[in-house]
Every structure is written in C-alpha cells, then in structure tokens.
Motif scaffolding. Structure first.
Motif, PDB file in Angstrom:
ATOM      1  N   ALA A 159      19.919   7.313 -50.481  1.00  0.00           N
ATOM      2  CA  ALA A 159      20.135   5.948 -50.019  1.00  0.00           C
ATOM      3  C   ALA A 159      20.849   5.964 -48.676  1.00  0.00           C
ATOM      4  O   ALA A 159      21.583   6.914 -48.356  1.00  0.00           O
ATOM      5  N   PRO A 160      20.669   4.914 -47.864  1.00  0.00           N
ATOM      6  CA  PRO A 160      21.271   4.916 -46.518  1.00  0.00           C
ATOM      7  C   PRO A 160      22.796   5.002 -46.524  1.00  0.00           C
ATOM      8  O   PRO A 160      23.375   5.654 -45.643  1.00  0.00           O
ATOM      9  N   HIS A 161      23.452   4.402 -47.520  1.00  0.00           N
ATOM     10  CA  HIS A 161      24.922   4.433 -47.521  1.00  0.00           C
ATOM     11  C   HIS A 161      25.470   5.798 -47.929  1.00  0.00           C
ATOM     12  O   HIS A 161      26.666   6.059 -47.765  1.00  0.00           O
ATOM     13  N   ARG A 162      24.591   6.689 -48.449  1.00  0.00           N
ATOM     14  CA  ARG A 162      25.027   8.014 -48.874  1.00  0.00           C
ATOM     15  C   ARG A 162      24.487   9.131 -47.990  1.00  0.00           C
ATOM     16  O   ARG A 162      24.855  10.291 -48.150  1.00  0.00           O
ATOM     17  N   ILE A 163      23.627   8.802 -47.044  1.00  0.00           N
ATOM     18  CA  ILE A 163      22.869   9.847 -46.359  1.00  0.00           C
ATOM     19  C   ILE A 163      23.767  10.834 -45.624  1.00  0.00           C
ATOM     20  O   ILE A 163      23.583  12.054 -45.721  1.00  0.00           O
ATOM     21  N   LYS A 164      24.764  10.374 -44.889  1.00  0.00           N
ATOM     22  CA  LYS A 164      25.592  11.292 -44.100  1.00  0.00           C
ATOM     23  C   LYS A 164      26.474  12.161 -45.001  1.00  0.00           C
ATOM     24  O   LYS A 164      26.639  13.367 -44.745  1.00  0.00           O
ATOM     25  N   ALA A 165      27.028  11.578 -46.043  1.00  0.00           N
ATOM     26  CA  ALA A 165      27.857  12.362 -46.969  1.00  0.00           C
ATOM     27  C   ALA A 165      27.033  13.445 -47.652  1.00  0.00           C
ATOM     28  O   ALA A 165      27.479  14.599 -47.808  1.00  0.00           O
ATOM     29  N   THR A 166      25.814  13.099 -48.047  1.00  0.00           N
ATOM     30  CA  THR A 166      24.940  14.086 -48.693  1.00  0.00           C
ATOM     31  C   THR A 166      24.578  15.209 -47.734  1.00  0.00           C
ATOM     32  O   THR A 166      24.581  16.391 -48.095  1.00  0.00           O
ATOM     33  N   LEU A 167      24.271  14.864 -46.497  1.00  0.00           N
ATOM     34  CA  LEU A 167      23.922  15.894 -45.518  1.00  0.00           C
ATOM     35  C   LEU A 167      25.095  16.827 -45.232  1.00  0.00           C
ATOM     36  O   LEU A 167      24.907  18.031 -45.038  1.00  0.00           O
ATOM     37  N   ARG A 168      26.308  16.284 -45.228  1.00  0.00           N
ATOM     38  CA  ARG A 168      27.486  17.159 -45.049  1.00  0.00           C
ATOM     39  C   ARG A 168      27.563  18.187 -46.172  1.00  0.00           C
ATOM     40  O   ARG A 168      27.852  19.360 -45.947  1.00  0.00           O
ATOM     41  N   GLU A 169      27.307  17.736 -47.401  1.00  0.00           N
ATOM     42  CA  GLU A 169      27.327  18.658 -48.536  1.00  0.00           C
ATOM     43  C   GLU A 169      26.218  19.702 -48.416  1.00  0.00           C
ATOM     44  O   GLU A 169      26.435  20.889 -48.687  1.00  0.00           O
ATOM     45  N   LEU A 170      25.043  19.272 -48.009  1.00  0.00           N
ATOM     46  CA  LEU A 170      23.929  20.211 -47.877  1.00  0.00           C
ATOM     47  C   LEU A 170      24.216  21.274 -46.824  1.00  0.00           C
ATOM     48  O   LEU A 170      23.866  22.448 -47.000  1.00  0.00           O
ATOM     49  N   LEU A 171      24.852  20.894 -45.735  1.00  0.00           N
ATOM     50  CA  LEU A 171      25.192  21.862 -44.683  1.00  0.00           C
ATOM     51  C   LEU A 171      26.208  22.892 -45.163  1.00  0.00           C
ATOM     52  O   LEU A 171      26.266  24.010 -44.639  1.00  0.00           O
ATOM     53  N   MET A 172      27.013  22.528 -46.156  1.00  0.00           N
ATOM     54  CA  MET A 172      27.984  23.465 -46.711  1.00  0.00           C
ATOM     55  C   MET A 172      27.326  24.479 -47.650  1.00  0.00           C
ATOM     56  O   MET A 172      27.890  25.542 -47.914  1.00  0.00           O
ATOM     57  N   VAL A 173      26.117  24.141 -48.144  1.00  0.00           N
ATOM     58  CA  VAL A 173      25.466  24.985 -49.144  1.00  0.00           C
ATOM     59  C   VAL A 173      24.277  25.748 -48.566  1.00  0.00           C
ATOM     60  O   VAL A 173      24.092  26.935 -48.837  1.00  0.00           O
ATOM     61  N   PHE A 174      23.465  25.073 -47.760  1.00  0.00           N
ATOM     62  CA  PHE A 174      22.222  25.665 -47.247  1.00  0.00           C
ATOM     63  C   PHE A 174      22.323  25.961 -45.756  1.00  0.00           C
ATOM     64  O   PHE A 174      23.113  25.348 -45.038  1.00  0.00           O
ATOM     65  N   ASP A 175      21.490  26.877 -45.304  1.00  0.00           N
ATOM     66  CA  ASP A 175      21.405  27.165 -43.873  1.00  0.00           C
ATOM     67  C   ASP A 175      20.689  26.030 -43.152  1.00  0.00           C
ATOM     68  O   ASP A 175      19.694  25.505 -43.653  1.00  0.00           O
ATOM     69  N   PRO A 176      21.169  25.649 -41.958  1.00  0.00           N
ATOM     70  CA  PRO A 176      20.448  24.660 -41.169  1.00  0.00           C
ATOM     71  C   PRO A 176      19.190  25.292 -40.552  1.00  0.00           C
ATOM     72  O   PRO A 176      19.079  26.521 -40.527  1.00  0.00           O
ATOM     73  N   PRO A 177      18.249  24.450 -40.062  1.00  0.00           N
ATOM     74  CA  PRO A 177      18.354  22.993 -40.022  1.00  0.00           C
ATOM     75  C   PRO A 177      17.915  22.343 -41.333  1.00  0.00           C
ATOM     76  O   PRO A 177      17.125  22.918 -42.083  1.00  0.00           O
ATOM     77  N   VAL A 178      18.436  21.145 -41.578  1.00  0.00           N
ATOM     78  CA  VAL A 178      17.981  20.303 -42.675  1.00  0.00           C
ATOM     79  C   VAL A 178      17.129  19.193 -42.055  1.00  0.00           C
ATOM     80  O   VAL A 178      17.557  18.527 -41.119  1.00  0.00           O
ATOM     81  N   ALA A 179      15.916  19.014 -42.563  1.00  0.00           N
ATOM     82  CA  ALA A 179      15.032  17.979 -42.035  1.00  0.00           C
ATOM     83  C   ALA A 179      15.282  16.657 -42.765  1.00  0.00           C
ATOM     84  O   ALA A 179      15.440  16.630 -43.989  1.00  0.00           O
ATOM     85  N   VAL A 180      15.330  15.581 -42.010  1.00  0.00           N
ATOM     86  CA  VAL A 180      15.518  14.245 -42.574  1.00  0.00           C
ATOM     87  C   VAL A 180      14.452  13.328 -41.980  1.00  0.00           C
ATOM     88  O   VAL A 180      14.321  13.235 -40.754  1.00  0.00           O
ATOM     89  N   VAL A 181      13.679  12.692 -42.864  1.00  0.00           N
ATOM     90  CA  VAL A 181      12.660  11.749 -42.405  1.00  0.00           C
ATOM     91  C   VAL A 181      13.082  10.348 -42.852  1.00  0.00           C
ATOM     92  O   VAL A 181      13.318  10.108 -44.028  1.00  0.00           O
ATOM     93  N   ARG A 182      13.171   9.468 -41.890  1.00  0.00           N
ATOM     94  CA  ARG A 182      13.588   8.079 -42.145  1.00  0.00           C
ATOM     95  C   ARG A 182      12.401   7.130 -41.963  1.00  0.00           C
ATOM     96  O   ARG A 182      11.623   7.263 -41.039  1.00  0.00           O
TER      97      ARG A 182
END
Length: 270
Positions: free
Chosen positions: A162-185
């Motif tokens: 969801a849009p209100h969670r997108i940045k928080a979720t991406l921060r968590e993903l960057l802590m776990v997975f190697d970048p880049p993370v793709a995001v399609v809006r």
C-alpha cells in the motif's frame, strides 16, 4: 446446475479487458463484486446491465454460500474483484474451494493481474517467480518471513504494498536483500513509473500514491556470478537439506556453473 466464472477485470486501463470476459459478464445471470461501485462503472462503460451483489473479505463466508445457492438453482454467476483476478490477494478463494469440494463447476478466465507484468518490467529473471502478495503486518513475523525468503527462495520475489507503507517496506527489504529492488507504480495507468531502489536515498524519488508492486532479485544466478564463497554457502545449505552430491551438481549446472567447477566445489571440499 449453473456455473461460477472467475472473471479478471483491468488493473487500470479499461482496454485490457478480454473479449471473453466481456462475453461472460454480458451473459451471466448475476455478478458478485468486491466493490459494486467500481464494477458498476466498468459495466456502464461497456453498456452491460446486470444485477450486482457484494462479495468482499468482511462477508466472504456468507456471500460464498449465497453464490453456491445461485449456482445450484441453475444460474450462471460471475465473480469479479476490484481490479485484476479474484483470489490473487483478493477475496474468492473460499467460494472456489467450497465449490471444488462440492463438485460444482468453476471456470477461471485468464486475464489481468499486476505481478506478472511487474516482473517482466523489472528485467529480473523470470524462470522462477515467487509471489508473496502482502507481507505480514506484525514486525517480528514480517522480519522472520523476509529472512526465510532470502535464505531459501532463489527466485524473483514479488510483493504488493500500500502507498502508506511503501517506503517503510522498502527500507526493510534493503536490510535483507541485495539492491536494486524494483518498484512498479500504477501499472497500465497514465502515470506508470518504474523505480530501481539502490539505497535509502533512492526512496525520495517515490510518489506515495497509487498501487505498488515490488520485485526482488533473489535468484541463484546472482550468487553464481559472485564467486565460490557464496556458492559454498549455498551448497552447505543444500547438504543440510539432505540433497546428494549428484543432485547438487545438477542444480549448479542448471544455473550455469560448469561441471568441473561444480564438481570441485561439491565433491573435493567434502
């Protein structure tokens, strides 16, 4: 006896609806809908006039029984979600399961869904795709799940957010997975945007509006390209799962590791 049709609807662009979906919507006796207002707008656009009944997560059990009664009475029923394919991170699974158990006909139409075009748009490998839908809401459960995915699921991994969670979720993903993370809006819409998130500063570019699909590249090929250290760790985990040396060599070969190199890593290090 009638039949239930699972009918995909466009995720943004009305031109994406299939001819078969339109045919079914025109000919069924009744349509059960996750959001009757959205579905009414869709039907009006295509000059379809049908009875609409609400079917959403809060009334899914009761509405499922209602659908079954309609079908048993000889009526044809269509089930549509707000957008995309019912049952994919949307209501619908309960009624399909109940009807399968009862031997009642269900027909699923192919059509729009967000995660497939998002993976293709990312450019990440498509040989193995793991769809997760929305992540768990509880912090500990979500962290444990992400760590499990990182260590065990070697694929292009897809999430909805969801849009209100997108940045928080991406921060968590960057802590776990190697970048880049793709995001399609806003897939298939006028303001469709693709982001590749390399670090936290990349998050400033994201517009927190609309629908988001996240794709993480956790494919084994990535580890094959990194060198022996990562491969040895992967081999160790496969052995912990009781894979034989022969099977591990086959797995490595399937992902592009030459046989001689695979043999040395698996057998000569025993």
């Amino acid at each position: 006896m009638g039949k239930l049709y699972i009918v995909p609807t466009p995720i943004g662009n009305l031109g994406d609806i299939t001819l078969r979906s339109l045919e079914v919507l025109k000919n069924v006796d009744v349509i059960f809908s996750e959001d009757t207002r959205n579905t009414l707008a869709l039907l009006n656009h295509f000059n379809i006039n049908k009875k609409l009944i609400s079917y959403h997560k809060d009334n899914e059990l009761k509405a499922s029984e209602n659908i079954i009664q309609h079908v048993l009475s000889g009526e044809t029923v269509a089930l549509v979600s707000d957008a995309g394919t019912p049952c994919i991170s949307d209501p619908g699974n309960i009624v399909v399961r109940k009807m399968n158990d009862l031997g009642i006909p269900v027909e699923v139409l192919p059509g729009a869904t967000a995660f497939v075009p998002a993976v293709v748009r990312s450019g990440f490998p498509t040989e193995r795709i793991f769809f997760c839908g929305f992540l768990p809401s509880k912090n500990r459960e979500r962290r444990d799940f992400l760590n499990y995915l990182r260590d065990n699921v070697f694929a292009s991994i897809v999430f909805y957010e969801a849009p209100h969670r997108i940045k928080a979720t991406l921060r968590e993903l960057l802590m776990v997975f190697d970048p880049p993370v793709a995001v399609v809006r806003e897939l298939s819409k006028m303001y469709e945007t693709l982001y590749f998130i390399q670090n936290e500063s990349s998050l400033d570019d994201i517009v927190e509006k609309g629908e988001f699909v996240i794709v993480v590249n956790n494919n084994i090929v990535k580890y094959v390209e990194k060198g022996d250290a990562e491969l040895v760790d992967f081999i160790f985990r496969l052995k912990e799962e009781d894979f034989s040396n022969q099977d591990i060599i086959k797995i490595l070969k399937a992902f592009g590791v030459k046989r001689n190199r695979a043999y040395k890593l698996v057998v000569e290090r025993d």
